[in-house]
Design a protein around this motif. Sequence first.
Motif, PDB file in Angstrom:
ATOM      1  N   TYR A   5       4.297  21.310  15.685  1.00  0.00           N
ATOM      2  CA  TYR A   5       2.993  20.646  16.432  1.00  0.00           C
ATOM      3  C   TYR A   5       2.521  18.926  15.644  1.00  0.00           C
ATOM      4  O   TYR A   5       2.454  18.944  14.986  1.00  0.00           O
ATOM      5  N   VAL A  12      -4.223  19.707  21.148  1.00  0.00           N
ATOM      6  CA  VAL A  12      -2.059  20.410  20.401  1.00  0.00           C
ATOM      7  C   VAL A  12      -2.725  22.059  18.916  1.00  0.00           C
ATOM      8  O   VAL A  12      -2.486  22.428  19.204  1.00  0.00           O
ATOM      9  N   ILE A  16      -2.634  25.787  19.484  1.00  0.00           N
ATOM     10  CA  ILE A  16      -1.800  26.113  17.971  1.00  0.00           C
ATOM     11  C   ILE A  16      -2.296  27.194  17.229  1.00  0.00           C
ATOM     12  O   ILE A  16      -2.199  28.284  16.698  1.00  0.00           O
ATOM     13  N   VAL A  43       5.939  21.198  19.559  1.00  0.00           N
ATOM     14  CA  VAL A  43       4.893  20.707  20.651  1.00  0.00           C
ATOM     15  C   VAL A  43       3.541  19.750  20.659  1.00  0.00           C
ATOM     16  O   VAL A  43       3.712  19.762  19.298  1.00  0.00           O
TER      17      VAL A  43
END
Length: 129
Positions: A5, A12, A16, A43
Motif C-alpha cells: 500500500y 490508505v 489497511i 492499494v
Amino acid sequence: MKIIYFSLTGNVRRFIQRAGLSNTMALTEANKTKEINEPFIIVTGTIGFGQVPDPVQAFLDVNHKNLKAVAGSGNRNWGNNFAKASEEIANNYNVPLLMKFELHGNQEIADEFREKVVNLYENDKQTEL
C-alpha cells in the motif's frame, strides 16, 4: 496474499490497519523498486487529476508480473477522477479492481476488503492446483 500500500496522506494506511491484515508492506521512496516474488494486491490513492503516484508506478514497473488486484482510495469531490489511479492500474495490467473507497473508509468497507482479499487468495491457490 501480500498487501502493498501507498499512503501519501495517511488515509490508505489507516484503512489497511482497520482491515486487520498482517501480510502488508508500506510502499515508500526507499523500497519502491524492491522486487517482490509473491502475489500481491496494491492499494493506493490518486494524485493530481487521476494519476498513479510515482512510487506506485515505479513499483509496478518492477513487480507487475505478481500483481493480482488493486483497490483505491479517493475523495468523491473529484467526481469522475474519484480513485482514478486504481482504475488506471486495473486497466493497464488487466487485473480486477477490488473496490474504491472514500478517504480511509469505514469498518464495514475495511471488512469487505478483507473478505475480498481472502477470496482472491483462495481462488489464486485453487488456480495453482
